[in-house]
Write a protein that holds these residues in place. Structure first.
Motif, PDB file in Angstrom:
ATOM      1  N   LEU A 149       0.833  -1.199   0.000  1.00 53.45           N
ATOM      2  CA  LEU A 149       0.000   0.000   0.000  1.00 53.45           C
ATOM      3  C   LEU A 149       0.870   1.252   0.000  1.00 53.45           C
ATOM      4  N   HIS A 150       1.894   1.240   0.844  1.00 54.34           N
ATOM      5  CA  HIS A 150       2.799   2.386   0.920  1.00 54.34           C
ATOM      6  C   HIS A 150       3.521   2.593  -0.409  1.00 54.34           C
ATOM      7  N   ALA A 151       3.957   1.496  -1.023  1.00 54.01           N
ATOM      8  CA  ALA A 151       4.668   1.601  -2.304  1.00 54.01           C
ATOM      9  C   ALA A 151       3.756   2.169  -3.393  1.00 54.01           C
ATOM     10  N   LEU A 152       2.499   1.784  -3.401  1.00 47.62           N
ATOM     11  CA  LEU A 152       1.565   2.343  -4.378  1.00 47.62           C
ATOM     12  C   LEU A 152       1.404   3.845  -4.167  1.00 47.62           C
ATOM     13  N   ALA A 153       1.291   4.250  -2.893  1.00 51.58           N
ATOM     14  CA  ALA A 153       1.178   5.678  -2.605  1.00 51.58           C
ATOM     15  C   ALA A 153       2.427   6.422  -3.062  1.00 51.58           C
ATOM     16  N   GLN A 154       3.588   5.831  -2.820  1.00 56.51           N
ATOM     17  CA  GLN A 154       4.846   6.455  -3.237  1.00 56.51           C
ATOM     18  C   GLN A 154       4.941   6.551  -4.761  1.00 56.51           C
ATOM     19  N   ALA A 155       4.288   5.644  -5.460  1.00 56.94           N
ATOM     20  CA  ALA A 155       4.301   5.641  -6.924  1.00 56.94           C
ATOM     21  C   ALA A 155       3.284   6.607  -7.519  1.00 56.94           C
ATOM     22  N   GLY A 156       2.550   7.311  -6.668  1.00 58.90           N
ATOM     23  CA  GLY A 156       1.588   8.293  -7.160  1.00 58.90           C
ATOM     24  C   GLY A 156       0.159   7.824  -7.212  1.00 58.90           C
ATOM     25  N   TRP A 157      -0.096   6.603  -6.751  1.00 59.68           N
ATOM     26  CA  TRP A 157      -1.470   6.125  -6.715  1.00 59.68           C
ATOM     27  C   TRP A 157      -2.210   6.785  -5.556  1.00 59.68           C
ATOM     28  N   SER A 158      -3.510   6.956  -5.710  1.00 57.63           N
ATOM     29  CA  SER A 158      -4.360   7.420  -4.626  1.00 57.63           C
ATOM     30  C   SER A 158      -4.915   6.214  -3.877  1.00 57.63           C
ATOM     31  N   LEU A 159      -4.961   6.305  -2.558  1.00 60.76           N
ATOM     32  CA  LEU A 159      -5.543   5.254  -1.735  1.00 60.76           C
ATOM     33  C   LEU A 159      -6.941   5.687  -1.312  1.00 60.76           C
ATOM     34  N   ALA A 160      -7.914   4.878  -1.625  1.00 59.64           N
ATOM     35  CA  ALA A 160      -9.302   5.183  -1.292  1.00 59.64           C
ATOM     36  C   ALA A 160      -9.817   4.197  -0.264  1.00 59.64           C
ATOM     37  N   TYR A 258      -8.411   7.157   9.343  1.00 58.76           N
ATOM     38  CA  TYR A 258      -7.176   7.116  10.132  1.00 58.76           C
ATOM     39  C   TYR A 258      -6.568   5.716  10.129  1.00 58.76           C
ATOM     40  N   ARG A 259      -7.402   4.705  10.151  1.00 59.02           N
ATOM     41  CA  ARG A 259      -6.892   3.334  10.129  1.00 59.02           C
ATOM     42  C   ARG A 259      -6.185   3.040   8.814  1.00 59.02           C
ATOM     43  N   LEU A 260      -6.763   3.466   7.698  1.00 55.79           N
ATOM     44  CA  LEU A 260      -6.130   3.231   6.405  1.00 55.79           C
ATOM     45  C   LEU A 260      -4.812   4.009   6.304  1.00 55.79           C
ATOM     46  N   ALA A 261      -4.789   5.227   6.812  1.00 58.96           N
ATOM     47  CA  ALA A 261      -3.545   6.003   6.813  1.00 58.96           C
ATOM     48  C   ALA A 261      -2.470   5.302   7.631  1.00 58.96           C
ATOM     49  N   GLU A 262      -2.889   4.709   8.750  1.00 65.69           N
ATOM     50  CA  GLU A 262      -1.936   3.969   9.580  1.00 65.69           C
ATOM     51  C   GLU A 262      -1.396   2.748   8.842  1.00 65.69           C
ATOM     52  N   LEU A 263      -2.279   2.008   8.201  1.00 57.63           N
ATOM     53  CA  LEU A 263      -1.859   0.807   7.481  1.00 57.63           C
ATOM     54  C   LEU A 263      -0.883   1.141   6.355  1.00 57.63           C
ATOM     55  N   ALA A 264      -1.149   2.222   5.644  1.00 59.21           N
ATOM     56  CA  ALA A 264      -0.328   2.575   4.482  1.00 59.21           C
ATOM     57  C   ALA A 264       0.840   3.484   4.834  1.00 59.21           C
ATOM     58  N   GLN A 265       0.909   3.914   6.090  1.00 59.02           N
ATOM     59  CA  GLN A 265       1.977   4.814   6.546  1.00 59.02           C
ATOM     60  C   GLN A 265       2.017   6.088   5.710  1.00 59.02           C
ATOM     61  N   VAL A 266       0.853   6.728   5.597  1.00 59.45           N
ATOM     62  CA  VAL A 266       0.734   7.998   4.889  1.00 59.45           C
ATOM     63  C   VAL A 266      -0.047   8.960   5.781  1.00 59.45           C
ATOM     64  N   PRO A 267       0.073  10.271   5.550  1.00 62.35           N
ATOM     65  CA  PRO A 267      -0.745  11.225   6.306  1.00 62.35           C
ATOM     66  C   PRO A 267      -2.228  10.991   6.048  1.00 62.35           C
ATOM     67  N   VAL A 268      -3.049  11.250   7.052  1.00 62.46           N
ATOM     68  CA  VAL A 268      -4.477  10.994   6.891  1.00 62.46           C
ATOM     69  C   VAL A 268      -5.076  11.877   5.800  1.00 62.46           C
ATOM     70  N   THR A 269      -4.480  13.042   5.550  1.00 63.69           N
ATOM     71  CA  THR A 269      -4.983  13.912   4.483  1.00 63.69           C
ATOM     72  C   THR A 269      -4.872  13.256   3.114  1.00 63.69           C
TER      73      THR A 269
END
Length: 323
Positions: A149-160, A258-269
């Motif tokens: 999940l974190h790698a996808l976010a780092q690659a520019g994907w949006s997490l929904a 907040y839980r998804l942000a925690e799982l993916a290690q990204v800011p909740v915003t």
């Protein structure tokens, strides 16, 4: 309204224009077979082309990219040069957005490398506790890990956000909202009768009937009962049943962000998109999503209306092609 030829029948936005097309995949599959029989074609590229102009960006809704009937998009079809080239062109034109539902690991294993080489990001919707190493009993080996999940976010994907758990995903938040409000389960897709959650005998019957179904296990029944009790308490304090239901749902969605942000290690915003499970998007669910800090939400199957919290999508599978 269909543009057809003996060798090419366009069946592409099956769920975007329900009055022009068949609303579900099974009838669409039968329609495809009928077309093949009549045109004597064995082409696998069969799509439906509505004779209308697309005014809004088209949101493509993928799930698995694996070899499985009906539900998934086959990997050979997805990676074929024609499909990827059309995807790249439409994305570059700004006319298409790409989404992948449920957080399956094929999005990372297969899709990410293909899209990354073409600088195409996507949106991945996540069932929080299905994350492979979430530590929850709901975790699934078929779903993404926290690092992925974190790698996808780092690659520019949006997490929904998609759902907290798989059972909540199957039931859907519109059904959950109605159960919170009314204290009853009445969806015939999940239980054989309407059951009052406050009736101990009926509750025991419901638990016995559905506990092994995979849709309404015991912990979800407890969630439903607790949510209804919270709504009742808020009504006693002067809120309307609708307002109370929205408040309880807002709290659930807020915590889920907040839980998804925690799982993916990204800011909740970073978690600002909600993709409704099972395409349900009643007004109370939409309002709760907005209250919880989401800025957009997507439905599916032409249920949406393209408002910011009810945007429609086109379900992609081996019977559809990019319009």
């Amino acid at each position: 309204v269909w543009i057809t030829s003996p060798r090419y029948v366009d069946l592409a936005a099956t769920s975007v224009y329900p009055d022009l097309m068949l609303p579900t995949l099974a009838p669409a599959a039968r329609r495809i077979q009928d077309i093949r029989d009549r045109t004597k074609t064995t082409s696998d590229l069969l799509t439906l082309r509505p004779a209308v102009n697309f005014q809004a960006p088209i949101v493509l809704e993928y799930h698995h990219v694996v070899a499985a009937p009906d539900y998934a998009f086959g990997p050979e079809y997805f990676v074929s040069s024609g499909h990827i080239q059309r995807l790249a062109r439409q994305y570059a034109s700004g006319s298409h957005l790409i989404t992948f539902d449920d957080g399956y690991r094929s999005a990372y294993d297969l899709v990410l490398p293909i899209l990354a080489t073409r600088q195409i990001p996507a949106v991945i919707s996540v069932v929080n506790e299905a994350t492979r190493d979430s530590g929850s009993p709901e975790r699934s080996t078929h779903h993404l890990s926290r690092a992925e999940l974190h790698a996808l976010a780092q690659a520019g994907w949006s997490l929904a956000f998609h759902a907290r758990t798989l059972p909540e995903h199957e039931l859907g938040y519109e059904n959950i909202a109605q159960i919170f409000r009314r204290g009853r389960v009445s969806n015939p897709n999940f239980v054989p009768m309407e059951v009052n959650l406050n009736d101990p005998l009926a509750y025991a019957y419901l638990k016995q009937k559905v506990e092994g179904s995979g849709y309404l296990p015991d912990h979800l029944l407890a969630t439903l009962k607790s949510g209804h009790q919270q709504v009742q308490q808020l009504v006693k304090q002067g809120r309307s049943p609708d307002q109370a239901t929205i408040q309880v749902l807002t709290h659930i969605f807020y915590q889920a962000r907040y839980r998804l942000a925690e799982l993916a290690q990204v800011p909740v915003t970073y978690i600002d998109t909600f993709i409704y499970p099972n395409s349900d998007s009643g007004w109370m669910v939409q309002q709760a999503a907005k209250n919880a800090g989401f800025v957009r939400a997507y439905a599916g199957g032409a249920i949406g209306d393209d408002s910011p919290f009810n945007r429609r999508r086109l379900w992609m599978n081996d019977f559809t092609a990019i319009p």
